[in-house]
Scaffold this motif. Sequence first.
Motif: not given
Length: 68
Positions: A6-11, A13-18, A23-27
Amino acid sequence: MPKLKTRSAAKKRFHVKKSGQVKFGKAFSKHLFTFSKTAKQKRGNRGTGHLRDMDAKKVIKELFPYGA
Protein backbone atom coordinates in the motif's frame (compact mmCIF):
# COMPACT_ATOMS: atom_id res chain seq x y z
CA MET A 1 3.39 -14.24 -5.60
CA PRO A 2 4.52 -11.55 -3.11
CA LYS A 3 2.13 -9.25 -1.34
CA LEU A 4 1.43 -5.85 -2.88
CA LYS A 5 2.42 -2.78 -0.91
CA THR A 6 0.00 0.00 0.00
CA ARG A 7 1.25 3.51 -0.67
CA SER A 8 2.46 4.87 2.69
CA ALA A 9 1.28 8.41 1.97
CA ALA A 10 -2.20 7.15 1.11
CA LYS A 11 -2.67 5.13 4.26
CA LYS A 12 -1.84 8.22 6.31
CA ARG A 13 -4.41 10.36 4.48
CA PHE A 14 -7.30 8.10 3.46
CA HIS A 15 -9.44 5.41 5.09
CA VAL A 16 -11.50 3.01 2.97
CA LYS A 17 -14.81 2.19 4.66
CA LYS A 18 -16.86 -1.00 4.30
CA SER A 19 -19.37 0.81 2.12
CA GLY A 20 -16.62 1.64 -0.39
CA GLN A 21 -16.48 5.30 0.51
CA VAL A 22 -13.11 6.89 1.16
CA LYS A 23 -12.82 9.14 4.21
CA PHE A 24 -10.25 11.94 4.37
CA GLY A 25 -9.25 14.81 6.62
CA LYS A 26 -10.03 18.25 5.25
CA ALA A 27 -7.23 20.59 4.21
CA PHE A 28 -6.43 24.08 5.54
CA SER A 29 -7.63 23.28 9.05
CA LYS A 30 -4.55 22.84 11.19
CA HIS A 31 -2.88 25.89 12.70
CA LEU A 32 -3.90 29.08 10.90
CA PHE A 33 -7.35 29.48 12.44
CA THR A 34 -6.19 32.33 14.64
CA PHE A 35 -6.38 34.86 11.80
CA SER A 36 -7.38 35.49 8.18
CA LYS A 37 -10.15 32.92 7.95
CA THR A 38 -13.85 33.64 8.08
CA ALA A 39 -16.20 31.75 10.39
CA LYS A 40 -17.72 30.04 7.34
CA GLN A 41 -14.31 28.72 6.28
CA LYS A 42 -13.58 27.48 9.79
CA ARG A 43 -16.86 25.56 9.91
CA GLY A 44 -16.37 24.14 6.43
CA ASN A 45 -12.88 22.85 7.17
CA ARG A 46 -13.85 21.15 10.42
CA GLY A 47 -13.67 17.37 10.69
CA THR A 48 -13.55 14.89 7.83
CA GLY A 49 -15.20 14.36 4.48
CA HIS A 50 -15.82 11.67 1.86
CA LEU A 51 -14.38 11.57 -1.63
CA ARG A 52 -16.71 11.58 -4.63
CA ASP A 53 -17.31 8.22 -6.29
CA MET A 54 -15.01 8.78 -9.27
CA ASP A 55 -12.14 9.94 -7.05
CA ALA A 56 -12.73 7.13 -4.56
CA LYS A 57 -12.42 4.54 -7.34
CA LYS A 58 -9.06 5.99 -8.38
CA VAL A 59 -7.72 6.05 -4.83
CA ILE A 60 -8.81 2.50 -4.09
CA LYS A 61 -7.55 1.07 -7.37
CA GLU A 62 -4.18 2.81 -7.53
CA LEU A 63 -3.17 3.33 -3.91
CA PHE A 64 -4.82 0.51 -1.95
CA PRO A 65 -4.25 -2.80 -3.76
CA TYR A 66 -6.45 -4.73 -1.29
CA GLY A 67 -8.97 -1.95 -0.60
CA ALA A 68 -11.54 -3.02 -3.19
